[in-house]
Design an enzyme around this catalytic site. Structure first.
Site, PDB file in Angstrom:
ATOM      1  CE1 TYR A  71      -3.201  -2.809   0.014  1.00  8.70           C
ATOM      2  CE2 TYR A  71      -3.877  -2.192   2.217  1.00  8.70           C
ATOM      3  CZ  TYR A  71      -4.021  -2.981   1.099  1.00  8.70           C
ATOM      4  OH  TYR A  71      -4.992  -3.942   1.068  1.00  8.70           O
TER       5      TYR A  71
ATOM      6  CE  LYS B  38       0.806 -17.441  -2.450  1.00 12.23           C
ATOM      7  NZ  LYS B  38      -0.066 -18.619  -2.393  1.00 12.23           N
TER       8      LYS B  38
ATOM      9  CG  ASP C 189      -2.633 -19.919  -0.499  1.00  9.96           C
ATOM     10  OD1 ASP C 189      -1.851 -19.691   0.438  1.00  9.96           O
ATOM     11  OD2 ASP C 189      -2.331 -20.670  -1.446  1.00  9.96           O
TER      12      ASP C 189
ATOM     13  CG  ASP D 285      -7.417  -4.202   3.575  1.00  4.48           C
ATOM     14  OD1 ASP D 285      -8.471  -4.126   4.230  1.00  4.48           O
ATOM     15  OD2 ASP D 285      -7.172  -3.479   2.582  1.00  4.48           O
TER      16      ASP D 285
ATOM     17  CG  ASP E 142     -12.968  -6.329   5.694  1.00 11.90           C
ATOM     18  OD1 ASP E 142     -12.702  -5.799   6.786  1.00 11.90           O
ATOM     19  OD2 ASP E 142     -13.370  -5.702   4.703  1.00 11.90           O
TER      20      ASP E 142
END
Ligand code: NAD
Length: 355
Positions: A135, A190, A222, A246, A250
């Site tokens: 980001y 990852k 994942d 992020d 959620d």
């Protein structure tokens, strides 16, 4: 203790009003000062994070934040869009540690889309690094593709990056949080594909040596996304980078049935923090008096606990929320057959009454 109150846009002012009423009902002498932010900041001063608002946020001991954003600002250039206010506050105040608890209250076990036996009693904490990663990594932008099958085509690009001290900083926060809970920390990355993640994992393993009482595990993002819906109660504390966090936070939020129930805290190195509900400004229901204020009220409770050193008051507020749920009061987002449907104001007033 000075608290900057930044209601923002959409349902922000409605839900923050209820949280302020709760704070005022505690019998403490907090100094509350309000300022516009997001779309409201743009309207008032031409910028989503006006200088005066940033100054207040810097001076305050803690910040109570509603939500920002409205579709009507979608055509503004990115730097002027309401959401930039959050990124700006995180950056200017060095709020690098985002705490997102996902707790399923037993009264709401049926509100989750998962079977009650999978989620009942869920109590996990996701800690997301907030200041780095793709980001904020430079360079980023648009250009003509320099090579490959689509050479010359217009492309967008971003840079994922983390430095060792950045990962160490969030690792210490996460290990310390895990040490106060069930002493299990799962680091999500990852590392099978990304160099940034390999460095993240190596650093977590190094820092773990200072916290022998905490059991560290690693999971690819994942798989973590799958495990969160398959067996979420296997997690205790999860620590991850900005982008993975992020998304996963959620996902974890929805395990609990409603995003309207979930508080969050973003802390700096000295436990100064910005406290806000995990949801956005919900423009679809703004002004209708139906938004659930509990995530914001519970965010105020986190503020009492983490920044203001008032753990007993935090317990009082959390218990008052449990009490109103046990009384069967529900805003529409968590309402089910047999419960009493109430609006934002009635829910807030019920929490104050329960206090
Ligand atoms: P959202 O979280 O605002 O809403 C998603 C859905 O959840 C909507 O149907 C909404 O009505 C519902 N909802 C959210 N909070 C609720 C509450 N307290 N009570 C009852 N229902 C609630 O997400 P979105 O619709 O994707 O985004 C709307 C705006 O909010 C956008 O401008 C977005 O950029 C912004 N946003 C801001 C923040 C923030 O301020 N931290 C976070 C996420 C999104």
């Amino acid at each position: 203790m000075k608290i900057a109150v930044l209601p923002g846009d959409g349902i922000g002012p409605e839900i923050v009003t209820e949280a302020v009423n709760v704070l005022n009902a505690l019998g403490e002498t907090f100094e509350l000062e309000e300022a516009p932010v997001g779309g409201a900041g743009y309207e008032a001063a031409g910028h989503p994070l006006p200088d005066a608002t940033l100054k207040l946020a810097k001076e305050a001991d803690a910040i109570l934040f509603g939500a920002v954003g409205d579709w009507k600002y979608d055509s503004l250039e990115r730097a002027l869009r309401p959401e930039q206010a959050i990124l700006g506050l995180r950056k200017h105040l060095q709020l690098f540690a985002n705490f997102r608890p996902a707790i399923l209250y037993k009264e709401l076990a049926d509100a989750s889309s998962l079977k009650p036996e999978i989620v009942a009693g869920l109590d996990i904490l996701i800690i997301r690094e907030l200041n780095g990663d793709i980001y904020f990594g430079q360079p980023k932008g648009f250009r003509r593709s320099p090579d490959g099958a689509f050479e010359g085509a217009r492309e967008g690009f971003d840079t994922m990056r983390y430095s060792v001290p950045e990962v160490e900083r969030i690792a210490h926060v996460a290990f310390q949080a895990a040490a106060k809970r069930d002493k299990r920390l799962c680091s999500v990355d990852k590392a099978n594909v990304l160099e940034t993640s390999q460095l993240w994992r190596d650093t977590m393993i190094e820092v773990a040596k200072q916290y022998p009482e905490v059991e560290l595990s690693h999971m690819y993002v994942d798989n973590a996304a799958m495990q969160l819906v398959k067996a979420p109660k296997n997690f205790d504390v999860v620590v991850t980078g900005n982008m993975f966090g992020d998304i996963l936070s959620d996902e974890a939020a929805m395990l609990t049935g409603s995003i309207g129930m979930l508080p969050s805290a973003s802390l700096d190195a000295n436990n100064k923090g910005l406290y806000e509900p995990s949801h956005g400004s919900a423009p679809d229901i703004a002004g209708k008096g139906v938004a659930n204020p509990l995530a914001t009220i519970l965010s105020a409770a986190m503020m009492l606990r983490y920044t203001l050193g008032r753990a007993e008051q935090a317990d009082r507020v959390e218990n008052a929320v449990k009490k109103v749920l046990a009384q069967g009061l529900r805003t529409p987002d968590i309402w089910q057959e047999g419960a009493t449907k109430v609006g934002t104001r009635e829910m807030g007033a019920a929490v104050v009454a329960a206090l």
